[in-house]
Design an enzyme around this catalytic site. Structure first.
Site, PDB file in Angstrom:
ATOM      1  N   HIS A  62       7.936  -6.089   1.668  1.00 24.95           N
ATOM      2  CA  HIS A  62       8.494  -6.029   0.312  1.00 24.95           C
ATOM      3  C   HIS A  62       9.903  -5.476   0.426  1.00 24.95           C
ATOM      4  O   HIS A  62      10.077  -4.284   0.678  1.00 24.95           O
ATOM      5  CB  HIS A  62       7.644  -5.110  -0.576  1.00 24.95           C
ATOM      6  CG  HIS A  62       6.234  -5.579  -0.752  1.00 24.95           C
ATOM      7  ND1 HIS A  62       5.850  -6.436  -1.753  1.00 24.95           N
ATOM      8  CD2 HIS A  62       5.116  -5.330  -0.031  1.00 24.95           C
ATOM      9  CE1 HIS A  62       4.544  -6.695  -1.652  1.00 24.95           C
ATOM     10  NE2 HIS A  62       4.065  -6.032  -0.608  1.00 24.95           N
ATOM     11  N   PHE A  63      10.901  -6.355   0.280  1.00 23.64           N
ATOM     12  CA  PHE A  63      12.291  -5.894   0.354  1.00 23.64           C
ATOM     13  C   PHE A  63      12.849  -5.572  -1.041  1.00 23.64           C
ATOM     14  O   PHE A  63      14.005  -5.185  -1.180  1.00 23.64           O
ATOM     15  CB  PHE A  63      13.171  -6.913   1.092  1.00 23.64           C
ATOM     16  CG  PHE A  63      13.072  -6.805   2.613  1.00 23.64           C
ATOM     17  CD1 PHE A  63      12.262  -5.848   3.212  1.00 23.64           C
ATOM     18  CD2 PHE A  63      13.793  -7.664   3.438  1.00 23.64           C
ATOM     19  CE1 PHE A  63      12.173  -5.727   4.600  1.00 23.64           C
ATOM     20  CE2 PHE A  63      13.718  -7.552   4.824  1.00 23.64           C
ATOM     21  CZ  PHE A  63      12.911  -6.594   5.414  1.00 23.64           C
ATOM     22  N   ARG A  64      12.014  -5.730  -2.073  1.00 23.30           N
ATOM     23  CA  ARG A  64      12.320  -5.243  -3.433  1.00 23.30           C
ATOM     24  C   ARG A  64      13.581  -5.836  -4.044  1.00 23.30           C
ATOM     25  O   ARG A  64      14.162  -5.234  -4.961  1.00 23.30           O
ATOM     26  CB  ARG A  64      12.474  -3.707  -3.434  1.00 23.30           C
ATOM     27  CG  ARG A  64      11.355  -2.923  -2.758  1.00 23.30           C
ATOM     28  CD  ARG A  64      10.034  -3.108  -3.471  1.00 23.30           C
ATOM     29  NE  ARG A  64       9.045  -2.114  -3.042  1.00 23.30           N
ATOM     30  CZ  ARG A  64       7.734  -2.283  -3.163  1.00 23.30           C
ATOM     31  NH1 ARG A  64       7.241  -3.409  -3.698  1.00 23.30           N
ATOM     32  NH2 ARG A  64       6.896  -1.344  -2.789  1.00 23.30           N
ATOM     33  N   ASP A 151       0.722 -11.615  -3.984  1.00 21.49           N
ATOM     34  CA  ASP A 151       0.456 -10.292  -3.408  1.00 21.49           C
ATOM     35  C   ASP A 151       0.727  -9.166  -4.392  1.00 21.49           C
ATOM     36  O   ASP A 151       1.746  -9.151  -5.075  1.00 21.49           O
ATOM     37  CB  ASP A 151       1.297 -10.063  -2.150  1.00 21.49           C
ATOM     38  CG  ASP A 151       0.989  -8.701  -1.552  1.00 21.49           C
ATOM     39  OD1 ASP A 151      -0.203  -8.359  -1.464  1.00 21.49           O
ATOM     40  OD2 ASP A 151       1.923  -7.970  -1.203  1.00 21.49           O
ATOM     41  N   ASN A 277      -2.565   0.078  -1.594  1.00 17.82           N
ATOM     42  CA  ASN A 277      -3.583  -0.907  -1.986  1.00 17.82           C
ATOM     43  C   ASN A 277      -3.684  -2.005  -0.938  1.00 17.82           C
ATOM     44  O   ASN A 277      -2.671  -2.632  -0.663  1.00 17.82           O
ATOM     45  CB  ASN A 277      -3.215  -1.579  -3.319  1.00 17.82           C
ATOM     46  CG  ASN A 277      -3.044  -0.592  -4.446  1.00 17.82           C
ATOM     47  OD1 ASN A 277      -3.535   0.525  -4.391  1.00 17.82           O
ATOM     48  ND2 ASN A 277      -2.337  -1.013  -5.475  1.00 17.82           N
ATOM     49  N   ASP A 304       2.881  -4.763   5.593  1.00 20.94           N
ATOM     50  CA  ASP A 304       2.888  -4.481   4.156  1.00 20.94           C
ATOM     51  C   ASP A 304       3.930  -3.388   3.850  1.00 20.94           C
ATOM     52  O   ASP A 304       3.665  -2.472   3.061  1.00 20.94           O
ATOM     53  CB  ASP A 304       1.494  -4.085   3.651  1.00 20.94           C
ATOM     54  CG  ASP A 304       1.427  -4.060   2.122  1.00 20.94           C
ATOM     55  OD1 ASP A 304       2.373  -4.532   1.466  1.00 20.94           O
ATOM     56  OD2 ASP A 304       0.413  -3.565   1.581  1.00 20.94           O
TER      57      ASP A 304
END
Ligand SMILES: [Zn+2]
Length: 427
Positions: A62-64, A151, A277, A304
């Site tokens: 996740h590079f946001r 995801d 999660n 993740d």
């Protein structure tokens, strides 16, 4: 030209593990042989005592970017990846806006062009991650999406997922699934068990994952779509996936370094820094995940990598967001907790971090051979180091202060040195 000398070359794709030199011209590996000697003045990397392997591939980060760039962005995430030995990552689509449309996908692709590594992007399976309406998968694939994933959010509607699988089969793209039935999640990110009980909390039942994986194995078996179960956490899930594969499903599974390294006990000491999660489970679950890695029920290790700010993570166990970063510790956690403990060999660890994830997303990467693009990691498999600082914008991990084995010395992507150990970072 770069010549990598004296290293032990491990290439899981063709089962090579021997001392060889590698010569790179521009961005291509032009020669892999024993004792390459050249008179020209070229850059030589002495890889004595080091492993030379294909650049690592992480299919779950996740590079946001766009939307939450105070946590991470494509460039900072890429630097963290390079430091961890990764030359290719696949980003998840739960950005803001979410990647369910061409415009957002094109924005990310443009940013990715400036990155020091290969940044690939998934699109969501359903519009706005709502689980109700499919995105235009064919068009988004044509625009460059390497796969599809909601995801973060499970797809509860069976009919929608069945339609997505049929389409994915036709388009030859993978679907990656985050499996947690929300009706069995009271407080997310904490296992429902003795630790949650000791804290006086209701957590997340492991059945939340198991029931959904069981359901979706059956859909995978009937559609023959390429279905990937993300970050599995429960021991029973491993058994279900083993069964699904035996029944003919084109199924793969990912496990994170944290799920094979630590258990729910970490929530006591690390609080929200051990909240993610699906949650960390019990020692029995951890050992069954490792068994799954050993017998290849689980083919892929993926981090993740989920950055959050300090302020967010310090909102207390219940109010902080789930997720931890992982790119800068993944390889070392694998060496420390799997290879050094004799659960799996180094070549098997690397297989799960190079060629296997490449195959899942149909990437022509993850192998060292003449003519291949020079994406390479060089690491010392014995060097010990203590986790303390990060190239990532965030530092949310329970592994700070831990001594780990195995240290990345160089990362080479597209023929360029993009990370070198002991050189002051340009963060
Ligand atoms: Zn997820």
């Amino acid at each position: 030209m770069i010549l990598i000398k004296n290293g032990r070359v491990i290439n899981p794709k063709n089962n090579i593990d021997e001392k060889m030199d590698i010569l790179i011209e521009k961005n291509i590996i032009i020669c892999i042989e024993k004792n390459i000697e050249l008179n020209d003045s070229i850059d030589i990397i002495d890889a004595k005592n080091c492993i030379v392997a294909p650049g690592l591939i992480d299919v779950h980060v996740h590079f946001r970017d766009p939307g939450f760039t105070y946590k991470e962005d494509i460039q900072s995430g890429s630097k963290a990846a390079a430091r961890g030995g990764f030359t290719t990552v696949v980003c998840m689509a739960n950005t803001s806006p979410v990647v369910d449309n061409e415009q957002t996908l094109r924005f990310i692709e443009k940013e990715a062009e400036k990155s020091i590594i290969n940044v690939m992007q998934t699109a969501t399976i359903t519009k706005k991650l709502k689980g109700k309406e499919l995105v235009d998968m064919k068009h988004l694939k044509e625009c460059g999406a390497v796969g599809f994933s909601d995801d973060g959010i499970p797809i509860m509607d069976c009919d929608i997922l069945l339609k997505a699988m049929k389409l994915a089969k036709k388009l030859d793209v993978p679907l990656s699934l985050h499996e947690e039935d929300p009706s069995l999640v009271i407080n997310p990110g904490i296992n429902h068990g003795k630790i949650s009980q000791a804290l006086g909390l209701e957590g997340t039942l492991k059945e939340a994952e198991e029931v959904m994986v069981a359901r979706d194995c059956m859909l995978a078996i009937s559609t023959k779509a390429k279905v990937n179960f993300q970050h599995i956490s429960s021991g029973n899930t491993v058994d279900i996936i083993r069964f699904g594969k035996k029944m003919g499903g084109n199924i793969t599974a990912e496990v994170t370094p944290h799920h094979f390294s630590i258990t729910e006990e970490s929530v006591i000491s690390h609080k929200s820094y051990a909240k993610m999660n699906p949650p960390l489970r019990t020692e029995n679950d951890r050992l069954k995940l490792i068994q799954g890695l050993k017998d290849d029920t689980i083919e892929i290790i993926a981090t993740d990598h989920a950055p959050h700010s300090k302020e967010e993570k310090e909102r207390g166990l219940l109010n902080s967001p789930s997720g931890i970063i992982g790119l800068e510790t993944a390889l070392s956690l694998g060496i420390t907790n799997l290879v050094s403990k004799n659960y799996i060999s180094l070549i098997k660890l690397l297989e799960k971090m190079t060629i296997n994830p490449a195959r899942l997303y149909n990437l022509h990467k993850g192998s060292l051979h003449k003519g291949a693009i020079a994406d390479i990691v060089i690491f010392d498999p014995k060097e010990e180091w203590v986790v303390d600082d990060f190239y990532s914008k965030s530092a949310n991990t329970p592994f700070v202060g831990q001594k780990l084995i195995g240290k990345v010395k160089y990362t080479i992507c597209n023929g360029k040195i993009v990370y070198e150990d002991n050189i002051n970072p340009q963060k």
